[in-house]
Write a protein that holds these residues in place. Sequence first.
Motif, PDB file in Angstrom:
ATOM      1  N   LEU A  34      52.629  43.292  46.687  1.00  0.00           N
ATOM      2  CA  LEU A  34      51.862  42.135  46.234  1.00  0.00           C
ATOM      3  C   LEU A  34      50.553  42.563  45.593  1.00  0.00           C
ATOM      4  CD1 LEU A  34      51.406  39.084  46.050  1.00  0.00           C
ATOM      5  CD2 LEU A  34      50.411  39.189  48.332  1.00  0.00           C
ATOM      6  N   ALA A  35      49.841  43.471  46.245  1.00  0.00           N
ATOM      7  CA  ALA A  35      48.556  43.925  45.704  1.00  0.00           C
ATOM      8  C   ALA A  35      48.743  44.625  44.366  1.00  0.00           C
ATOM      9  CB  ALA A  35      47.877  44.861  46.696  1.00  0.00           C
ATOM     10  N   LYS A  36      49.794  45.405  44.245  1.00  0.00           N
ATOM     11  CA  LYS A  36      50.063  46.115  42.990  1.00  0.00           C
ATOM     12  C   LYS A  36      50.371  45.131  41.862  1.00  0.00           C
ATOM     13  CE  LYS A  36      53.052  49.621  41.019  1.00  0.00           C
ATOM     14  NZ  LYS A  36      54.232  50.458  41.202  1.00  0.00           N
ATOM     15  N   ARG A  37      51.192  44.133  42.168  1.00  0.00           N
ATOM     16  CA  ARG A  37      51.536  43.144  41.138  1.00  0.00           C
ATOM     17  C   ARG A  37      50.333  42.273  40.774  1.00  0.00           C
ATOM     18  NH1 ARG A  37      56.787  42.524  39.745  1.00  0.00           N
ATOM     19  NH2 ARG A  37      56.495  40.329  39.218  1.00  0.00           N
ATOM     20  N   LEU A  38      49.495  41.932  41.762  1.00  0.00           N
ATOM     21  CA  LEU A  38      48.296  41.145  41.470  1.00  0.00           C
ATOM     22  C   LEU A  38      47.320  41.912  40.600  1.00  0.00           C
ATOM     23  CD1 LEU A  38      47.509  39.228  44.751  1.00  0.00           C
ATOM     24  CD2 LEU A  38      48.220  38.294  42.571  1.00  0.00           C
ATOM     25  N   ARG A  39      47.162  43.201  40.849  1.00  0.00           N
ATOM     26  CA  ARG A  39      46.268  44.003  40.008  1.00  0.00           C
ATOM     27  C   ARG A  39      46.712  43.994  38.558  1.00  0.00           C
ATOM     28  NH1 ARG A  39      45.937  47.511  44.388  1.00  0.00           N
ATOM     29  NH2 ARG A  39      47.584  48.853  43.592  1.00  0.00           N
ATOM     30  N   HIS A  96      48.895  41.415  37.130  1.00  0.00           N
ATOM     31  CA  HIS A  96      49.063  40.080  36.577  1.00  0.00           C
ATOM     32  C   HIS A  96      47.799  39.219  36.582  1.00  0.00           C
ATOM     33  CE1 HIS A  96      53.385  41.000  37.269  1.00  0.00           C
ATOM     34  NE2 HIS A  96      53.459  40.414  36.094  1.00  0.00           N
ATOM     35  N   LEU A  97      46.890  39.455  37.510  1.00  0.00           N
ATOM     36  CA  LEU A  97      45.698  38.615  37.597  1.00  0.00           C
ATOM     37  C   LEU A  97      44.804  38.711  36.359  1.00  0.00           C
ATOM     38  CD1 LEU A  97      44.701  36.587  39.649  1.00  0.00           C
ATOM     39  CD2 LEU A  97      43.255  38.359  40.609  1.00  0.00           C
ATOM     40  N   PRO A  98      44.487  39.898  35.850  1.00  0.00           N
ATOM     41  CA  PRO A  98      43.681  39.943  34.619  1.00  0.00           C
ATOM     42  C   PRO A  98      44.382  39.300  33.419  1.00  0.00           C
ATOM     43  CG  PRO A  98      43.691  42.081  35.687  1.00  0.00           C
ATOM     44  CD  PRO A  98      44.689  41.237  36.399  1.00  0.00           C
ATOM     45  N   ILE A  99      45.696  39.447  33.355  1.00  0.00           N
ATOM     46  CA  ILE A  99      46.440  38.833  32.254  1.00  0.00           C
ATOM     47  C   ILE A  99      46.363  37.310  32.355  1.00  0.00           C
ATOM     48  CG2 ILE A  99      48.748  38.512  31.280  1.00  0.00           C
ATOM     49  CD1 ILE A  99      49.319  41.426  32.104  1.00  0.00           C
ATOM     50  N   ALA A 100      46.549  36.773  33.551  1.00  0.00           N
ATOM     51  CA  ALA A 100      46.476  35.324  33.749  1.00  0.00           C
ATOM     52  C   ALA A 100      45.080  34.806  33.432  1.00  0.00           C
ATOM     53  CB  ALA A 100      46.858  34.973  35.178  1.00  0.00           C
ATOM     54  N   PHE A 101      44.062  35.542  33.856  1.00  0.00           N
ATOM     55  CA  PHE A 101      42.688  35.131  33.579  1.00  0.00           C
ATOM     56  C   PHE A 101      42.416  35.128  32.079  1.00  0.00           C
ATOM     57  CE2 PHE A 101      38.142  36.042  33.104  1.00  0.00           C
ATOM     58  CZ  PHE A 101      37.620  34.957  33.795  1.00  0.00           C
TER      59      PHE A 101
END
Length: 76
Positions: A12-17, A19-24
């Motif tokens: 989860l942490a790896k995927r958030l690192r 996908h989160l900047p892309i979503a932002f």
Amino acid sequence: MSLPKPVMRGMLAKRLRFHLPIAFALSLGAAIAFKYAVTEPRKRAYAEFYKTYDSVKEFNAMREAGIFESVRPSGE
């Protein structure tokens, strides 16, 4: 031949690192696009409309048309 076990720990942490900047960035881009494609033209249109808008003339036209029940037309 067997398949390797999937790596679940920290997934989860790896995927958030990733996908989160892309979503932002995409949401920020959409907000900026909406501001300049929708709200700015709308503000200009309202400003242009109210430059020449005469509320008294509009009120008199509605009064003469009989829209208001509490205001008599000026001809009576």
